[in-house]
Write a protein that holds these residues in place. Structure first.
Motif, short mmCIF file in Angstrom:
data_model
loop_
_atom_site.label_atom_id
_atom_site.label_comp_id
_atom_site.label_asym_id
_atom_site.label_seq_id
_atom_site.Cartn_x
_atom_site.Cartn_y
_atom_site.Cartn_z
N THR A 14 1.05 -1.16 -0.21
CA THR A 14 0.05 -0.14 -0.08
C THR A 14 0.86 1.16 -0.03
O THR A 14 1.94 1.43 0.67
N ARG A 23 -4.95 6.20 -0.99
CA ARG A 23 -4.08 5.07 -0.80
C ARG A 23 -4.45 4.07 -2.03
O ARG A 23 -5.57 4.01 -2.30
N TRP A 24 -3.59 3.30 -2.32
CA TRP A 24 -3.63 2.00 -3.38
C TRP A 24 -2.79 1.12 -3.32
O TRP A 24 -1.66 1.33 -2.54
N LEU A 25 -3.05 0.04 -3.73
CA LEU A 25 -2.29 -1.14 -3.72
C LEU A 25 -1.40 -1.04 -4.99
O LEU A 25 -2.13 -0.81 -6.15
N PHE A 61 -8.94 -3.77 -3.41
CA PHE A 61 -9.85 -2.72 -2.81
C PHE A 61 -11.44 -2.74 -3.52
O PHE A 61 -12.40 -2.49 -2.85
N GLU A 102 -9.93 2.85 2.57
CA GLU A 102 -8.84 2.36 2.47
C GLU A 102 -7.88 1.74 3.78
O GLU A 102 -7.07 0.88 3.51
N PHE A 106 -6.81 -2.03 4.41
CA PHE A 106 -5.39 -2.36 4.41
C PHE A 106 -5.39 -3.05 5.81
O PHE A 106 -4.41 -3.90 5.84
#
Length: 127
Positions: A14, A23-25, A61, A102, A106
């Motif tokens: 993340t 936020r992102w993967l 997500f 997010e 996570f």
């Protein structure tokens, strides 16, 4: 040549934008290559941590968001993280502060047991 994941790879890290908080993967191999935030365009997001390693049970997500109408997921979020739903895609901690979705995703993906429960919910729905 741009990064190309192998078919068996899954995003496992993340990152967060220091400007807007999005936020992102990403794939672990992308950490040194990351450019800018897909939401605001700010440069160089910061690494926040990895999901539970080696389980192979990550739920994206987007798929996690699709499960938010599942009562068993809401129960898991309440019991595991101590969060209560505020409606829609919003959750609050015990002090009433809103917790970004997010961060909920996570936290669940960072624990192999919780990750497995989310994965099982997803697979039950996918079948």
């Amino acid at each position: 040549m741009p990064f190309q994941p192998l078919p068996e790879d899954q995003p496992s890290c993340t990152v967060a934008c220091s400007a807007c908080g999005h936020r992102w993967l990403v794939y672990e191999q992308q950490l040194g290559l990351l450019g800018s935030c897909p939401v605001c365009g700010a440069a160089r997001p910061r690494y926040m941590g990895s999901v539970a390693p080696g389980s192979g049970r990550q739920v994206s997500f987007g798929r996690f968001r699709a499960l938010l109408d599942e009562p068993r997921l809401l129960t898991l979020i309440g019991q595991a993280l101590g969060l209560r739903p505020l409606g829609g895609e919003r959750f609050a901690d015990a002090q009433g502060r809103e917790v970004p979705l997010e961060d909920v995703h996570f936290a669940l993906q960072g624990n192999a047991g919780w990750q497995g429960q989310v994965y099982n919910l997803h697979m039950s729905r996918a079948r």
